[in-house]
Design a protein around this motif. Structure first.
Motif, PDB file in Angstrom:
ATOM      1  N   ARG A   8     -19.251  63.207  66.804  1.00  0.00           N
ATOM      2  CA  ARG A   8     -18.741  64.826  67.504  1.00  0.00           C
ATOM      3  C   ARG A   8     -17.702  64.431  67.959  1.00  0.00           C
ATOM      4  O   ARG A   8     -17.314  63.817  68.998  1.00  0.00           O
ATOM      5  N   ASP A   9     -16.549  65.472  67.496  1.00  0.00           N
ATOM      6  CA  ASP A   9     -15.059  65.646  68.500  1.00  0.00           C
ATOM      7  C   ASP A   9     -15.503  65.416  69.593  1.00  0.00           C
ATOM      8  O   ASP A   9     -15.104  64.570  70.638  1.00  0.00           O
ATOM      9  N   ASP A  10     -16.494  65.919  69.918  1.00  0.00           N
ATOM     10  CA  ASP A  10     -16.502  66.449  72.058  1.00  0.00           C
ATOM     11  C   ASP A  10     -17.015  65.025  72.261  1.00  0.00           C
ATOM     12  O   ASP A  10     -17.199  64.418  73.459  1.00  0.00           O
TER      13      ASP A  10
END
Ligand code: ATP
Ligand code: ZN
Length: 287
Positions: free
Chosen positions: A53-55
């Motif tokens: 996930r980019d986060d």
């Protein structure tokens, strides 16, 4: 001795995924990706690709679980982890903006004084509000920020915008742009010499792809009497290549031109007597 492998984290599925994969493929790095795998190894480059996930990417890169990551500047700045921004990549461009319902009487940023603003980017928003001396209540939510005013959760929102279509659909108007974003490559701050060498090797390819995308290969037939004039109009990497044609008095002229000057050059060489102009894409360009 074990071969050094660099680990790159990219977004598993979302707005950055396709372009991140394309960037690697354009650099000639081959791998198989399927939606269920969390990591894969490139066949022809010492690179392992992690799908996250980019986060989560900034923290993994800061911790050294991944050496590099590709994600939006918005998330990089928001998370403020100890990572180095190596290169801005020019894709997934968007802006972080404040938007209010259409009937909100907005005069300036001070209209937001004391209001409730919903966002997934509290750090960037707080920084901006502080810089303009506005105190507002920031309500952090993780998704579907644009519906917050409709359901009575907030008076305004601060969210990513590219075309503005989502805002329009939700009866919102964009009133302040607070941050411009694009995808970037980040790296761990304590890379080994071997990993830095692999990064340099990879970056040479990334830059070659970038240059190639901004340039075009151009070929045209030119009467010999006009060659001098046409050549003056063509920059070329060194100078244009000139090959005689079977037809007496004519030559084929080849060169590389920058995309920005593209139409202007075509018009001028045509006016100077060039015919049969072909423009082709360039795959790689190493100067
Ligand atoms: P994940 O499940 O990986 O957490 P996400 O929902 O946070 O995904 P996406 O919506 O896929 O993220 O957006 C990822 C990044 O794409 C954003 O952080 C931003 O940098 C960029 N982006 C580009 N255009 C837009 C846009 N119109 N709206 C939102 N993000 C955009
Ligand atoms: Zn995310």
């Amino acid at each position: 001795m074990e071969q050094t492998v660099i680990k790159l984290a990219i977004q598993k599925s979302g707005r950055l995924s396709e372009k991140s994969i394309e960037l690697l493929k354009n650099c000639g790095i081959k791998f198989v990706s399927n939606s269920s795998s969390l990591k894969t190894k490139a066949f022809n480059f010492p690179m392992e690709i992690l799908f996250l996930r980019d986060d989560d990417i900034p923290r993994y890169v800061a911790d050294g679980v991944a050496d590099f990551g590709i994600l939006g500047m918005n998330e990089i700045v928001e998370q403020n982890q100890e990572v180095e921004v190596i290169k801005k990549l020019g894709f997934s461009k968007c802006r972080l903006s404040i938007a209010v319902p259409n009937d909100f009487k907005y005069e300036s940023i001070h209209s937001l004084e004391g209001k409730k603003i919903a966002t997934s980017y509290p750090v960037l928003l707080e920084k901006h509000l502080q810089s303009v001396g506005v105190k507002a209540e920031i309500h952090e939510i993780s998704g579907s920020v644009e519906i917050a005013p409709t359901i009575g959760l907030a008076d305004a929102i601060c969210d990513l915008v590219s075309t503005g279509g989502t805002l329009l659909m939700n009866g919102l108007k964009e009133v302040e742009e607070i941050f411009k974003s694009e995808a970037a490559l980040i790296g761990n701050v304590n890379l080994t010499v071997e990993k830095k060498a692999l990064l340099a090797k990879w970056m040479l390819r990334v830059e070659a792809v970038e240059k190639a995308q901004n340039n075009k290969y151009i070929l045209m037939n030119v009467p010999n009497s006009a060659i001098e004039e046409v050549c003056k109009l063509l920059p070329g990497m060194k100078s244009p290549t000139i090959i005689p044609l079977q037809t007496e008095g004519w030559s084929s002229v080849h060169s590389v031109i920058h995309e920005d000057a593209f139409w202007e050059i075509i018009e001028k060489v045509k006016a100077a007597g060039a015919e049969g102009i072909l423009v082709c894409p360039i795959e790689q360009m190493v100067l």
